[in-house]
Scaffold this motif. Structure first.
Motif, PDB file in Angstrom:
ATOM      1  N   SER A 249       0.815  -1.215   0.000  1.00 35.01           N
ATOM      2  CA  SER A 249       0.000   0.000   0.000  1.00 35.01           C
ATOM      3  C   SER A 249       0.848   1.263   0.000  1.00 35.01           C
ATOM      4  O   SER A 249       0.402   2.329  -0.427  1.00 35.01           O
ATOM      5  N   ALA A 250       2.105   1.153   0.482  1.00 38.95           N
ATOM      6  CA  ALA A 250       2.998   2.310   0.490  1.00 38.95           C
ATOM      7  C   ALA A 250       3.522   2.627  -0.908  1.00 38.95           C
ATOM      8  O   ALA A 250       4.010   3.731  -1.163  1.00 38.95           O
ATOM      9  N   GLN A 251       3.431   1.642  -1.797  1.00 38.28           N
ATOM     10  CA  GLN A 251       3.891   1.836  -3.178  1.00 38.28           C
ATOM     11  C   GLN A 251       2.745   2.345  -4.036  1.00 38.28           C
ATOM     12  O   GLN A 251       2.288   1.684  -4.963  1.00 38.28           O
ATOM     13  N   GLY A 252       2.270   3.539  -3.729  1.00 41.92           N
ATOM     14  CA  GLY A 252       1.089   4.074  -4.403  1.00 41.92           C
ATOM     15  C   GLY A 252       1.258   4.321  -5.881  1.00 41.92           C
ATOM     16  O   GLY A 252       0.275   4.368  -6.616  1.00 41.92           O
ATOM     17  N   LYS A 253       2.506   4.469  -6.338  1.00 38.78           N
ATOM     18  CA  LYS A 253       2.745   4.761  -7.745  1.00 38.78           C
ATOM     19  C   LYS A 253       3.149   3.529  -8.549  1.00 38.78           C
ATOM     20  O   LYS A 253       3.392   3.622  -9.747  1.00 38.78           O
ATOM     21  N   GLN A 254       3.251   2.383  -7.885  1.00 36.29           N
ATOM     22  CA  GLN A 254       3.630   1.153  -8.574  1.00 36.29           C
ATOM     23  C   GLN A 254       2.457   0.621  -9.390  1.00 36.29           C
ATOM     24  O   GLN A 254       1.345   0.493  -8.902  1.00 36.29           O
ATOM     25  N   SER A 255       2.706   0.289 -10.646  1.00 36.43           N
ATOM     26  CA  SER A 255       1.655  -0.236 -11.518  1.00 36.43           C
ATOM     27  C   SER A 255       1.206  -1.615 -11.050  1.00 36.43           C
ATOM     28  O   SER A 255       2.010  -2.418 -10.586  1.00 36.43           O
ATOM     29  N   ILE A 256      -0.086  -1.900 -11.188  1.00 37.18           N
ATOM     30  CA  ILE A 256      -0.604  -3.221 -10.825  1.00 37.18           C
ATOM     31  C   ILE A 256      -0.795  -4.105 -12.054  1.00 37.18           C
ATOM     32  O   ILE A 256      -1.136  -5.268 -11.918  1.00 37.18           O
ATOM     33  N   HIS A 257      -0.604  -3.537 -13.247  1.00 35.05           N
ATOM     34  CA  HIS A 257      -0.670  -4.306 -14.479  1.00 35.05           C
ATOM     35  C   HIS A 257       0.685  -4.251 -15.169  1.00 35.05           C
ATOM     36  O   HIS A 257       1.403  -3.263 -15.061  1.00 35.05           O
ATOM     37  N   TYR A 258       1.005  -5.280 -15.897  1.00 34.62           N
ATOM     38  CA  TYR A 258       2.278  -5.276 -16.609  1.00 34.62           C
ATOM     39  C   TYR A 258       2.203  -4.468 -17.892  1.00 34.62           C
ATOM     40  O   TYR A 258       3.225  -4.138 -18.483  1.00 34.62           O
ATOM     41  N   TYR A 259       1.011  -4.120 -18.334  1.00 33.62           N
ATOM     42  CA  TYR A 259       0.846  -3.524 -19.653  1.00 33.62           C
ATOM     43  C   TYR A 259       0.335  -2.092 -19.631  1.00 33.62           C
ATOM     44  O   TYR A 259       0.167  -1.474 -20.687  1.00 33.62           O
ATOM     45  N   GLU A 260       0.047  -1.524 -18.453  1.00 35.55           N
ATOM     46  CA  GLU A 260      -0.424  -0.146 -18.390  1.00 35.55           C
ATOM     47  C   GLU A 260      -0.159   0.421 -17.002  1.00 35.55           C
ATOM     48  O   GLU A 260       0.056  -0.315 -16.043  1.00 35.55           O
ATOM     49  N   GLN A 261      -0.173   1.736 -16.901  1.00 35.41           N
ATOM     50  CA  GLN A 261       0.184   2.409 -15.654  1.00 35.41           C
ATOM     51  C   GLN A 261      -1.049   2.705 -14.799  1.00 35.41           C
ATOM     52  O   GLN A 261      -1.419   3.855 -14.582  1.00 35.41           O
ATOM     53  N   ILE A 262      -1.699   1.660 -14.336  1.00 39.79           N
ATOM     54  CA  ILE A 262      -2.781   1.791 -13.366  1.00 39.79           C
ATOM     55  C   ILE A 262      -2.216   1.407 -12.009  1.00 39.79           C
ATOM     56  O   ILE A 262      -1.679   0.318 -11.848  1.00 39.79           O
ATOM     57  N   THR A 263      -2.318   2.313 -11.047  1.00 42.62           N
ATOM     58  CA  THR A 263      -1.707   2.097  -9.744  1.00 42.62           C
ATOM     59  C   THR A 263      -2.735   1.666  -8.708  1.00 42.62           C
ATOM     60  O   THR A 263      -3.941   1.783  -8.912  1.00 42.62           O
ATOM     61  N   LEU A 264      -2.217   1.166  -7.581  1.00 39.94           N
ATOM     62  CA  LEU A 264      -3.088   0.785  -6.482  1.00 39.94           C
ATOM     63  C   LEU A 264      -3.849   1.999  -5.968  1.00 39.94           C
ATOM     64  O   LEU A 264      -5.012   1.898  -5.575  1.00 39.94           O
ATOM     65  N   LYS A 265      -3.206   3.159  -5.998  1.00 37.06           N
ATOM     66  CA  LYS A 265      -3.858   4.390  -5.560  1.00 37.06           C
ATOM     67  C   LYS A 265      -5.066   4.708  -6.428  1.00 37.06           C
ATOM     68  O   LYS A 265      -6.124   5.104  -5.938  1.00 37.06           O
ATOM     69  N   SER A 266      -4.924   4.514  -7.731  1.00 38.54           N
ATOM     70  CA  SER A 266      -6.035   4.797  -8.630  1.00 38.54           C
ATOM     71  C   SER A 266      -7.173   3.810  -8.443  1.00 38.54           C
ATOM     72  O   SER A 266      -8.329   4.114  -8.752  1.00 38.54           O
ATOM     73  N   MET A 267      -6.861   2.613  -7.939  1.00 44.42           N
ATOM     74  CA  MET A 267      -7.902   1.614  -7.705  1.00 44.42           C
ATOM     75  C   MET A 267      -8.807   2.001  -6.545  1.00 44.42           C
ATOM     76  O   MET A 267      -9.913   1.475  -6.403  1.00 44.42           O
ATOM     77  N   ALA A 268      -8.339   2.916  -5.689  1.00 45.30           N
ATOM     78  CA  ALA A 268      -9.126   3.303  -4.518  1.00 45.30           C
ATOM     79  C   ALA A 268     -10.455   3.916  -4.921  1.00 45.30           C
ATOM     80  O   ALA A 268     -11.446   3.837  -4.185  1.00 45.30           O
ATOM     81  N   ALA A 269     -10.505   4.532  -6.100  1.00 51.27           N
ATOM     82  CA  ALA A 269     -11.738   5.162  -6.561  1.00 51.27           C
ATOM     83  C   ALA A 269     -12.580   4.226  -7.421  1.00 51.27           C
ATOM     84  O   ALA A 269     -13.645   4.606  -7.900  1.00 51.27           O
ATOM     85  N   SER A 270     -12.117   2.998  -7.603  1.00 56.95           N
ATOM     86  CA  SER A 270     -12.847   2.051  -8.443  1.00 56.95           C
ATOM     87  C   SER A 270     -13.934   1.351  -7.637  1.00 56.95           C
ATOM     88  O   SER A 270     -14.091   1.566  -6.444  1.00 56.95           O
ATOM     89  N   GLU A 271     -14.662   0.481  -8.311  1.00 55.97           N
ATOM     90  CA  GLU A 271     -15.729  -0.280  -7.658  1.00 55.97           C
ATOM     91  C   GLU A 271     -15.250  -1.653  -7.217  1.00 55.97           C
ATOM     92  O   GLU A 271     -16.048  -2.532  -6.937  1.00 55.97           O
ATOM     93  N   HIS A 272     -13.930  -1.854  -7.137  1.00 62.45           N
ATOM     94  CA  HIS A 272     -13.373  -3.152  -6.775  1.00 62.45           C
ATOM     95  C   HIS A 272     -12.824  -3.128  -5.349  1.00 62.45           C
ATOM     96  O   HIS A 272     -12.178  -2.168  -4.933  1.00 62.45           O
ATOM     97  N   ASN A 273     -13.073  -4.206  -4.617  1.00 63.19           N
ATOM     98  CA  ASN A 273     -12.558  -4.350  -3.262  1.00 63.19           C
ATOM     99  C   ASN A 273     -11.385  -5.317  -3.308  1.00 63.19           C
ATOM    100  O   ASN A 273     -11.556  -6.534  -3.209  1.00 63.19           O
ATOM    101  N   VAL A 274     -10.181  -4.768  -3.462  1.00 65.70           N
ATOM    102  CA  VAL A 274      -9.012  -5.618  -3.667  1.00 65.70           C
ATOM    103  C   VAL A 274      -8.666  -6.426  -2.416  1.00 65.70           C
ATOM    104  O   VAL A 274      -8.108  -7.522  -2.512  1.00 65.70           O
TER     105      VAL A 274
END
Length: 296
Positions: A249-274
């Motif tokens: 969670s401290a790596q807010g800028k680390q990408s969660i996909h290998y093919y695009e720059q979507i970060t864990l921080k950006s997922m916070a506003a999504s409808e997914h409960n990781v």
């Protein structure tokens, strides 16, 4: 036809690789240890163990929706999309009249991520590609094999209308999407399938314990990655997963996909409960339902 195809599916040890999430960081709360993929998996092992995780587990439900079933007439759906078809029957009926529902002889690999340029890590074979309008590539042939089945995961009624307009070359649907989907989608209708919302319902209700009816402002939905694992548990005897995990969670800028720059921080506003999804996958590993191929 469906029973015949299902028999073929259950008659093999299908290798079902789901390459959706990818992270290079290891982190205690989301670390899924690798299991020895040489361990044998007897036929029917997944089917015997799945009820421990999924209440009322059944392999009787079809994977794809079919025109001939008219399931909403026999047993009207209790829920709206993405967990049912209530209120979307007319659009669905038109769409099913121009698509197909047959299954491949075996399910070998599934993902919703690109393979070109990443073949060494993710392979080259895609049997089923789950997608929704906003994730669709305008040229499906660019990332798929000639016989890859393109499986629409309907999240909302507009998804049916978009697909119908594309396949029938009607006026394109432009509103009602969080991201503009392709206006040109060069796909063969014979390769298109419509996913049965039953599997989205199982994923949400049984794996994530989400309520089927939620306030519009706080809706949560499963990711297509976890949905893919749910499908595998219902159709395969051997399930391997790869690429599932999240950065610290401290790596807010680390990408969660290998093919695009979507970060864990950006997922916070999504409808997914990781967090819930990580717990569900950990439980699958503990029960031996799936085998993990990658470290995080």
């Amino acid at each position: 036809m469906l029973n015949k195809s299902r028999g073929k599916l259950l008659g093999v040890l299908a290798l079902f690789l789901v390459m959706v999430w990818y992270s290079i960081y290891r982190e205690d709360s989301f670390y899924f240890p690798v299991q020895d993929n040489r361990t044998s998996c007897p036929l029917g092992e997944v089917e015997r163990k799945a009820p421990q995780l999924i209440g009322n587990y059944s392999r009787a439900q079809p994977l794809f929706l079919q025109l001939r079933d008219y399931f909403w007439v026999k047993a009207p759906s209790l829920y709206e999309l993405p967990y049912g078809t209530k209120g979307s029957e007319d659009a669905l009926l038109r769409l099913l009249s121009i698509t197909h529902y047959s299954l491949p002889d075996s399910i070998q690999r599934l993902n919703n991520a690109p393979v070109q340029g990443y073949e060494q890590d993710v392979g080259t074979r895609t049997t089923l590609r789950l997608f929704y309008p906003e994730s669709a590539h305008f040229n499906p042939r660019a990332e798929n094999n000639p016989d890859t089945l393109l499986v629409l995961v309907p999240f909302k009624p507009m998804d049916f209308l978009w697909m119908e307009a594309i396949l029938n070359d009607k006026k394109r649907v432009r509103k009602g999407f969080w991201k503009q989907p392709p206006l040109i989608w060069d796909a063969n209708p014979e390769q298109v399938r419509i996913l049965n919302p039953y599997y989205m319902e199982v994923t949400a209700a049984k794996l994530l314990n989400l309520p089927m009816r939620q306030p519009r402002k706080v809706k949560q939905k499963p990711t297509t990655g976890l949905l893919a694992i749910t499908l595998a548990l219902h159709f395969c005897d051997l399930v391997h997963i790869a690429g599932f995990g999240y950065p610290d969670s401290a790596q807010g800028k680390q990408s969660i996909h290998y093919y695009e720059q979507i970060t864990l921080k950006s997922m916070a506003a999504s409808e997914h409960n990781v967090s819930r999804e990580a717990v569900a996958i950990r439980r699958m590993l503990q029960l031996g339902l799936v085998k993990n191929l990658t470290y995080f």
